[in-house]
Design a protein around this motif. Structure first.
Motif, short mmCIF file in Angstrom:
data_model
loop_
_atom_site.label_atom_id
_atom_site.label_comp_id
_atom_site.label_asym_id
_atom_site.label_seq_id
_atom_site.Cartn_x
_atom_site.Cartn_y
_atom_site.Cartn_z
N ALA A 119 0.84 -1.20 0.00
CA ALA A 119 0.00 0.00 0.00
C ALA A 119 0.88 1.25 0.00
O ALA A 119 1.89 1.32 0.70
CB ALA A 119 -0.91 0.00 1.23
N ARG A 121 1.06 5.77 -0.35
CA ARG A 121 0.34 7.05 -0.21
C ARG A 121 1.35 8.17 -0.08
O ARG A 121 2.41 8.00 0.53
CB ARG A 121 -0.58 7.03 1.01
N GLY A 166 -5.02 8.27 10.04
CA GLY A 166 -5.55 7.98 8.71
C GLY A 166 -4.50 7.36 7.81
O GLY A 166 -4.80 6.43 7.04
N SER A 169 -3.97 3.77 8.85
CA SER A 169 -5.06 2.92 8.38
C SER A 169 -4.93 2.61 6.90
O SER A 169 -5.11 1.47 6.46
CB SER A 169 -6.40 3.61 8.68
N ASP A 170 -4.59 3.63 6.10
CA ASP A 170 -4.48 3.44 4.65
C ASP A 170 -3.33 2.49 4.30
O ASP A 170 -3.41 1.76 3.30
CB ASP A 170 -4.27 4.78 3.95
N ASN A 215 -4.27 12.07 7.72
CA ASN A 215 -4.08 11.23 6.53
C ASN A 215 -2.74 11.44 5.83
O ASN A 215 -2.43 10.70 4.89
CB ASN A 215 -5.20 11.48 5.52
N GLU A 376 -13.99 12.69 5.96
CA GLU A 376 -13.21 12.86 4.74
C GLU A 376 -13.67 14.08 3.95
O GLU A 376 -12.91 14.67 3.19
CB GLU A 376 -13.33 11.62 3.85
#
Length: 426
Positions: A119, A121, A166, A169-170, A215, A376
């Motif tokens: 994953a 980001r 966040g 979690s992502d 996030n 969000e």
């Protein structure tokens, strides 16, 4: 036989009794109870909605700015062109300025964060010293996983970092897991800046309650961030926190004297679009909702016009026995004003109670309909409501004034009624 005259005191007991009798009169007796009830509830709802919406907007603005200022500083000094000794001298001198609470050295950079199962980001690394991060209550007091005990400890500050909830979690990360950070601008080589990739241990997971930061934000020890981005010894920015965030201009002027050729900005400039958008939206929403109060108050005119028509004979009789035009006007003025005053008072109570219990109401609504306030989209997890009593007074005063103003035309018409014409066909 002497002429009977009525000379009551303005707004005296006699006028109040007549007004209340007409206000309570049933339809068969020429009353307009239904229209009066509609007018009452119209004003009540309009005032309550205006208070609720403005309180929510005030709360949203307060919470948003508190979180923005809780994570970011108040004044920012660009120190990229300064040597480390110059930065140290500035921090020492700036800390003596009245109103300056603390100063933080920062090194920032964007990275690609890679977590478990591949994953990825984008994230923003904030290099800061341990002592400065511990003073940042919005982060240090909102740790939901792990701790900051080992943050900043070890060679070059160690390899433990703190990430937002966040982001964790992502990337499917927990406290103790390792996260791979990739920076496009690392050490400078003969072929240009080479990308840098390094694994760090997730020492702490924080949750500040604002998705923009939760996030994407990563806190890394200052020395480690300088090493990671290939900027050893370089401090890109000094962030100042003030006792009063609204008092940035005098402090910025003092900073400019210490560093004449340096770019200095404040939190308003960094969040200019957000601050201006909230201000414009608040003003426009207040204007629109005040129009609802006006529309609700206009219902009083309909009720009074019908009441004047139904009570034409009574008005003529009162005039023939000596009631003055002023007395008749005051009677109908009190009728309309009573509806507006009661509607306003009940609206203020209803709106205030709704705001004070808005979190409980939100939970009940979400139990029935599911989430209605996704973080969000709105940045915050709960609907904020901050009742500003000065705003409540303005709303109530506006509603009362409009209730009296809309009553004047039908009251004036009643006072001008010709007794002879009213009794001609009786």
């Amino acid at each position: 036989m002497s002429e009977v005259t009525i000379a009551p005191k303005p707004f005296g007991e006699w006028e109040r009794k007549i007004a209340m009798r007409y206000l309570r009169a049933k339809k068969e007796n020429g009353g307009v109870t239904l229209i009066s009830t509609i007018s009452f509830f119209g004003i009540l709802l309009a005032v309550a909605v205006l208070i609720i919406v403005m309180s929510v907007m005030n709360g949203f603005r307060t919470e948003l700015l508190n979180r923005v200022l809780g994570v970011n500083g108040h004044v920012f000094v660009d120190t990229r062109g300064l040597t480390p000794p110059m930065v140290d001298n500035f921090v020492r001198d700036a800390g003596k300025i009245t109103g300056v609470k603390s100063l933080t050295r920062l090194t920032q950079g964007q990275v690609l964060a890679v977590g478990n199962a591949g994953a990825t980001r984008g994230a923003m690394v904030q290099g800061t010293e341990r002592s400065d991060l511990m003073k940042l209550d919005m982060v240090s007091k909102n740790i939901i996983g792990g701790s900051l005990n080992n943050y900043g400890k070890g060679e070059y500050g160690g390899d433990e970092i703190a990430i937002g909830s966040g982001l964790a979690s992502d990337l499917n990360l927990l406290q103790g897991d390792y996260i791979n950070l990739v920076s496009p601008s690392g050490a400078v080589t003969a072929f240009g800046a080479a990308p840098v990739s390094k694994e760090y241990k997730v020492g702490a997971i924080f949750d500040v309650g604002m998705s923009e930061y939760d996030n994407s934000l990563i806190y890394m020890p200052l020395e480690q961030a300088q090493l990671f981005f290939g900027r050893e010894g370089v401090v890109e920015m000094v962030e100042a926190r003030l006792d009063n965030p609204d008092n940035t201009e005098p402090v910025m002027a003092q900073f400019s004297k210490l560093l004449p050729n340096t770019i200095i900005t404040d939190w308003r400039q960094h969040s200019e679009s957000l601050v201006s958008a909230l201000g414009v939206e608040r003003a426009v929403m207040r204007l629109i909702l005040m129009m609802l109060v006006v529309i609700a108050a206009l219902n009083i005119i309909s009720g009074l016009v019908m009441l004047v028509k139904n009570k034409g004979r009574d008005i003529a009789v009162l005039r023939t026995i000596g009631a003055s035009q002023g007395a008749i006007m005051r009677i109908f003025l009190m009728i309309g004003a009573s509806i507006g005053i009661l509607g306003t008072l009940f609206g203020v109570v209803a709106g205030t109670l709704f705001c004070l219990n808005i979190h409980t109401i939100q939970k009940i609504v979400e139990m029935v309909f599911g989430p209605v306030f996704p973080s969000e989209v709105y940045f915050l997890k709960q609907i904020p409501a901050h009742v500003e009593w000065s705003e409540v007074v303005i709303v109530a005063s506006f509603s009362l004034i409009m209730s009296v103003l809309v009553t004047l035309p039908p009251a004036w018409r009643a006072a001008r009624l010709d007794p002879v014409e009213a009794l001609r066909y009786e």
